[in-house]
Design an enzyme around this catalytic site. Sequence first.
Site, mmCIF file in Angstrom:
data_model
loop_
_atom_site.group_PDB
_atom_site.id
_atom_site.type_symbol
_atom_site.label_atom_id
_atom_site.label_comp_id
_atom_site.label_asym_id
_atom_site.label_seq_id
_atom_site.Cartn_x
_atom_site.Cartn_y
_atom_site.Cartn_z
ATOM 1 N N THR A 1 -2.576 -19.216 -30.577
ATOM 2 C CA THR A 1 -1.959 -19.720 -31.804
ATOM 3 C C THR A 1 -0.738 -20.594 -31.547
ATOM 4 O OG1 THR A 1 -0.627 -17.703 -32.001
ATOM 5 C CG2 THR A 1 -2.752 -17.728 -33.143
ATOM 6 N N ASP B 1 2.932 -16.321 -31.500
ATOM 7 C CA ASP B 1 2.223 -16.983 -30.404
ATOM 8 C C ASP B 1 1.362 -16.001 -29.608
ATOM 9 O OD1 ASP B 1 1.435 -18.631 -28.323
ATOM 10 O OD2 ASP B 1 3.403 -18.663 -27.361
#
Length: 400
Positions: free
Chosen positions: A271, A69
Amino acid sequence: LALLVPFVAASAASSGGAVISVPLIRLKKLGLSQISGKHKHKHRGAQASEYYGQVSVGSPPQTFLVVYDTGSGNLLLPSRECSSDACTGHKRFDAAVSATAMQVGFADQPTTPVGEDGTRDVVTITFGTGEMSGVYVRDNVCLGDGNVCCKANFVAATEESDEPFSLVPFDGILGLSLPQMAEGPAFSMVDRLVESGVLKDSLFGVFFGNEGEQSEITFGEMRKDRMASELYWAPVTEQGYWQVEMRDVLLDKEPLGLCSGKDHCKVAVDTGTSLLAGPSEVVEALVDRLSVADDCSNFNDLPSIGFVVGGHTLTLEPEDYVSQHKGTCRLGVMSLDVPPPRGPLFIFGDPFLRKYYTVYDRANVRVGFAVARHAPQPATSLLSVGRKASLRVRDLHTAA
């Protein structure tokens, strides 16, 4: 599990650093909805996705599935001490069986173990629909299940709310933001990897595949074979998120004038976000302007959406930002109101990241964009015939 075996390439660089590509699993989520705006207009989200891959922690290694992430700063894992349903339904880190684990008392003393009196901080991290509390641990962390490892601090959860954690297929989150969003420098996985000298180059690249393609995150180099255009760079304007400046949003070639202030617009490349996102006022206006028909009847008439970043226009066609599923169409945009000083903030989430291969350069603090090279896809609908990916260079006429 064969799909999760990472590829590790030894580097010829004098640093002796390596390159590792960690395969990512794509899981589709259906029925996502978003309520936003003063008119309580309901935005039914597009078919969203989650991408997650492997990480190994401890000695001997304990393997977990995590979201890689770029929109958060810490490695978060459930611990053996967590007895809530959200934890017991997932793999939990057991520090007692790791020969290299150290229980850490305070974030600002990342290499000091908990004292004999047991005093230590408990951190609570809040998410959109829940929260987790945990303690600090230091141990070996390896990308994928390979041999690219570093010593890092992370948060071991002792309590997790049912939502969202009991509902997700992955065990935790591996934050890859810049270090300003981590609990401290020793918690930043990006910086720990770079400072440990284990990577060939101080960067990583993300490829989110379409249906049937293998998604991956590659540490140590960028994958030119994943690019269908030249890569261009945009500097990070405010460290924390991988955040760049956006000069405007275009519908076809028409500027909307959304970023005319002296600071223009802020956009984070994330992401860990399943959709495109932006301030509710802007999203409301965009939804009304696009008016995507539920039955897809106006799909062929929808405009491209362009985001002007660093002198280039990053273009999404309707098949990029609208999901077609069983004869219905859904817009892949949601409202997200981030308060100042971080916001207002736009988010380039998964629909954008499937269209564009992105590179996150820690050494030069910049983000690279190139059209992603996807495998040819069979046309599943006449609506999608004839659309092509594009990265168009444009002159900017926005306010300086």
